[in-house]
Design an enzyme around this catalytic site. Structure first.
Site, PDB file in Angstrom:
ATOM      1  N   CYS A  51       1.033  -1.223  -0.010  1.00  0.00           N
ATOM      2  CA  CYS A  51       0.221   0.008  -0.155  1.00  0.00           C
ATOM      3  C   CYS A  51       1.146   1.090   0.374  1.00  0.00           C
ATOM      4  O   CYS A  51       1.716   1.118   0.977  1.00  0.00           O
ATOM      5  CB  CYS A  51      -0.720  -0.298   0.893  1.00  0.00           C
ATOM      6  SG  CYS A  51      -2.068   1.290   1.557  1.00  0.00           S
ATOM      7  N   CYS A  55       0.625   4.926   6.614  1.00  0.00           N
ATOM      8  CA  CYS A  55       0.004   4.452   8.145  1.00  0.00           C
ATOM      9  C   CYS A  55       1.486   3.404   9.343  1.00  0.00           C
ATOM     10  O   CYS A  55       1.401   2.598   8.714  1.00  0.00           O
ATOM     11  CB  CYS A  55      -1.108   4.101   8.115  1.00  0.00           C
ATOM     12  SG  CYS A  55      -2.305   4.354   6.727  1.00  0.00           S
ATOM     13  N   CYS A  58       0.592   0.637  10.309  1.00  0.00           N
ATOM     14  CA  CYS A  58       0.564  -0.434   9.452  1.00  0.00           C
ATOM     15  C   CYS A  58       1.252  -1.555   8.861  1.00  0.00           C
ATOM     16  O   CYS A  58       2.178  -1.541   8.098  1.00  0.00           O
ATOM     17  CB  CYS A  58      -0.370   0.169   8.169  1.00  0.00           C
ATOM     18  SG  CYS A  58      -1.142  -0.915   7.240  1.00  0.00           S
ATOM     19  N   CYS A  95     -16.944  -8.811   5.276  1.00  0.00           N
ATOM     20  CA  CYS A  95     -15.730  -7.332   5.588  1.00  0.00           C
ATOM     21  C   CYS A  95     -14.717  -7.973   4.203  1.00  0.00           C
ATOM     22  O   CYS A  95     -13.573  -8.332   5.213  1.00  0.00           O
ATOM     23  CB  CYS A  95     -14.651  -6.599   6.997  1.00  0.00           C
ATOM     24  SG  CYS A  95     -15.921  -7.453   7.812  1.00  0.00           S
ATOM     25  N   CYS A 127     -19.283  -5.608   4.129  1.00  0.00           N
ATOM     26  CA  CYS A 127     -19.008  -4.310   4.802  1.00  0.00           C
ATOM     27  C   CYS A 127     -17.683  -4.916   3.316  1.00  0.00           C
ATOM     28  O   CYS A 127     -16.887  -5.726   2.730  1.00  0.00           O
ATOM     29  CB  CYS A 127     -18.089  -4.162   6.107  1.00  0.00           C
ATOM     30  SG  CYS A 127     -17.377  -3.057   6.081  1.00  0.00           S
ATOM     31  N   CYS A 187     -19.077   2.290   9.348  1.00  0.00           N
ATOM     32  CA  CYS A 187     -17.824   1.932  10.193  1.00  0.00           C
ATOM     33  C   CYS A 187     -16.894   2.632  10.077  1.00  0.00           C
ATOM     34  O   CYS A 187     -16.382   2.753   8.896  1.00  0.00           O
ATOM     35  CB  CYS A 187     -17.712   0.530   9.709  1.00  0.00           C
ATOM     36  SG  CYS A 187     -16.757  -0.481  10.757  1.00  0.00           S
ATOM     37  N   ARG A 259     -17.238  -2.190  17.969  1.00  0.00           N
ATOM     38  CA  ARG A 259     -16.646  -3.691  17.624  1.00  0.00           C
ATOM     39  C   ARG A 259     -15.518  -3.176  18.385  1.00  0.00           C
ATOM     40  O   ARG A 259     -14.022  -2.816  17.951  1.00  0.00           O
ATOM     41  CB  ARG A 259     -16.760  -4.084  16.095  1.00  0.00           C
ATOM     42  CG  ARG A 259     -16.039  -4.823  15.853  1.00  0.00           C
ATOM     43  CD  ARG A 259     -15.981  -5.296  14.125  1.00  0.00           C
ATOM     44  NE  ARG A 259     -17.806  -5.483  14.119  1.00  0.00           N
ATOM     45  CZ  ARG A 259     -17.753  -4.478  13.265  1.00  0.00           C
ATOM     46  NH1 ARG A 259     -17.352  -3.356  12.640  1.00  0.00           N
ATOM     47  NH2 ARG A 259     -19.331  -4.448  13.068  1.00  0.00           N
TER      48      ARG A 259
HETATM   49  N1  SAM Z   1      -5.911   0.544   3.501  1.00  0.00           N
HETATM   50  C1  SAM Z   1      -7.666   0.872   3.820  1.00  0.00           C
HETATM   51  C2  SAM Z   1      -7.853   1.960   4.432  1.00  0.00           C
HETATM   52  O1  SAM Z   1      -7.111   2.722   5.307  1.00  0.00           O
HETATM   53  O2  SAM Z   1      -8.235   2.240   5.051  1.00  0.00           O
HETATM   54  C3  SAM Z   1      -8.406  -0.354   4.454  1.00  0.00           C
HETATM   55  C4  SAM Z   1      -7.434  -1.816   5.652  1.00  0.00           C
HETATM   56  S1  SAM Z   1      -6.840  -0.834   6.853  1.00  0.00           S
HETATM   57  C5  SAM Z   1      -6.110  -1.587   6.795  1.00  0.00           C
HETATM   58  C6  SAM Z   1      -7.977  -0.671   7.712  1.00  0.00           C
HETATM   59  C7  SAM Z   1      -8.399   0.009   8.941  1.00  0.00           C
HETATM   60  O3  SAM Z   1      -7.474  -0.881  10.048  1.00  0.00           O
HETATM   61  C8  SAM Z   1      -6.732   0.983   9.926  1.00  0.00           C
HETATM   62  O4  SAM Z   1      -7.611   2.017   9.314  1.00  0.00           O
HETATM   63  C9  SAM Z   1      -6.266   0.531  11.040  1.00  0.00           C
HETATM   64  O5  SAM Z   1      -7.265   1.358  12.115  1.00  0.00           O
HETATM   65  C10 SAM Z   1      -6.862  -0.837  10.682  1.00  0.00           C
HETATM   66  N2  SAM Z   1      -5.439  -1.548  11.533  1.00  0.00           N
HETATM   67  C11 SAM Z   1      -4.283  -1.848  10.977  1.00  0.00           C
HETATM   68  N3  SAM Z   1      -3.413  -2.315  11.263  1.00  0.00           N
HETATM   69  C12 SAM Z   1      -2.655  -2.642  12.434  1.00  0.00           C
HETATM   70  C13 SAM Z   1      -2.212  -2.678  13.302  1.00  0.00           C
HETATM   71  N4  SAM Z   1      -1.352  -2.943  13.017  1.00  0.00           N
HETATM   72  N5  SAM Z   1      -3.349  -2.715  14.833  1.00  0.00           N
HETATM   73  C14 SAM Z   1      -4.947  -1.926  14.640  1.00  0.00           C
HETATM   74  N6  SAM Z   1      -5.331  -1.943  13.702  1.00  0.00           N
HETATM   75  C15 SAM Z   1      -4.627  -1.816  12.427  1.00  0.00           C
HETATM   76 FE1  SF4 Z   2      -2.784   1.296   3.345  1.00  0.00          FE
HETATM   77 FE2  SF4 Z   2      -2.638   0.606   5.822  1.00  0.00          FE
HETATM   78 FE3  SF4 Z   2      -3.050   2.405   5.776  1.00  0.00          FE
HETATM   79 FE4  SF4 Z   2      -4.343   1.516   4.799  1.00  0.00          FE
HETATM   80  S1  SF4 Z   2      -3.729   0.931   7.235  1.00  0.00           S
HETATM   81  S2  SF4 Z   2      -3.888   2.584   4.110  1.00  0.00           S
HETATM   82  S3  SF4 Z   2      -3.841  -0.746   4.024  1.00  0.00           S
HETATM   83  S4  SF4 Z   2      -0.890   1.710   4.733  1.00  0.00           S
END
Ligand code: SAM
Ligand code: SF4
Ligand code: DTB
Length: 319
Positions: A51, A55, A58, A95, A127, A187, A259
């Protein structure tokens, strides 16, 4: 329903004596929800890794080396097989998450629309969480029957820039507005344990509670610290702070599904029980979230049995 909670109101609730806070949250909970019932969702990572967003939490960001595989979008049949398995496991919502910054146009999006139609045809809620959306894309998802779109605000506007630099809080709010305008339920939640202050948590809750209507589901994720990400070495959070956040969310957004999302594997059964007492009434089922582990089916069955909690069934969808 109130949408004008001030930071001071929220701080006062969050800082109440723990027992008073839990009692108040549980009383609110019982006015809007069946007391011993939890809704189950199952996640499928339909497109993993690589991606472009940064973040900090992530494991799927291309900015960090975490060992997460990069995959293409999964096929329709693979997604629907997973959805059937999720339904058999007791989930009412399926989801589908993709590690995209925004939704690509063309064949891939068309395949996602097929997946949504297929999941709905199984009688389940569908979802998606696909990153940022334009209005026509949100409308197309609505047309395919999408029940909910997940798009988290994650933290307060003030702290956001320390976690993500490749997009803004306003980008997030704009997508959420498009989802709402399309008639898809929202959500939207956040993460605890990234080193954020109590004020940052309160700021997140104020943003969520200011949305009108409130998000129908509010995922509260406990950070899963993944090696290779900038937050990989974060120490574990005090579970009682997570309980406080859930209780406060329950009081501010009485009718929403709260949730208890990522991070359940690191919580004791007792801590999870307190989360349910505080008003959490939804979880992810199945031993995998997107890339990290989740409690097994057997562990969850045992926990729910000990607590006398039953899973909501398909006859009482929350959507
Ligand atoms: N890429 C899309 C986005 O960011 O909206 C969808 C997938 S993203 C993995 C969805 C959510 O997962 C993120 O907004 C974050 O809140 C949560 N998330 C991702 N990595 C995480 C982690 N290591 N621990 C807890 N929550 C996490
Ligand atoms: Fe990409 Fe992960 Fe951020 Fe979602 S949370 S936008 S998958 S880097
Ligand atoms: C949400 O708030 N939590 C889920 C879902 N929405 C998409 C994802 C949690 C991901 C946890 C880290 C992982 O497994 O990669």
């Amino acid at each position: 329903m109130r949408h004008d909670w001030t930071v001071e109101d929220i701080r006062e609730i969050y800082r109440m004596p723990f027992i008073d806070l839990l009692l108040r949250a549980q009383l609110v909970h019982r006015q809007h929800h069946a007391p011993n019932e939890v809704q189950g969702s199952v996640l499928l990572n339909i497109k993993s890794g690589g991606c472009p967003e940064d973040c900090a939490y992530c494991p799927q960001s291309a900015h960090y080396r975490t060992g997460v595989a990069r995959t293409e979008l999964v096929g329709l049949e693979e997604a629907l097989t997973a959805a059937r398995a999720a339904r058999d496991r007791g989930a009412t919502r399926f989801c589908m998450g993709a590690a995209w910054r925004d939704v690509p146009r063309g064949a891939q999006f068309d395949r996602v629309l097929e997946m949504v139609r297929g999941v709905r045809a199984l009688g389940m809620e569908a979802c998606c969480t696909l990153g940022m959306l334009e209005q026509d894309q949100a409308d197309a998802l609505a047309g395919a029957g999408l029940t909910a779109y997940n798009h988290n605000l994650d933290t307060s506007p003030e702290f956001y820039g320390q976690i993500i630099t490749t997009r803004t809080y306003d980008d997030r709010l704009a997508t959420l507005a498009r989802v709402r305008a399309a008639g898809i339920t929202v959500c939207c939640g956040g993460i605890v344990g990234m080193g954020e202050s109590v004020d940052a948590r309160i700021g997140l809750l104020q943003q969520l509670a200011s949305l009108d209507p409130h998000p129908e589901s509010v995922p509260i994720n406990l950070l899963v610290a993944v090696e290779g990400t900038p937050l990989g070495a974060r120490p574990p959070e005090d579970p009682l702070d997570l309980v406080r956040l859930i209780a406060t969310a329950r009081i501010l957004m009485p009718a929403s599904y709260v949730r208890l999302s990522a991070g359940r594997v690191s919580l004791s059964d007792e801590a999870q029980a307190l989360c349910f007492l505080a008003g959490a009434n939804s979880v992810f089922l199945g031993d995998r979230l997107l890339t990290t582990p989740n409690p097994t089916e057997d562990e969850d069955r045992a926990l729910f049995e000990r607590l006398g909690i039953r899973l909501q069934n398909l006859g009482e969808l929350c959507g």
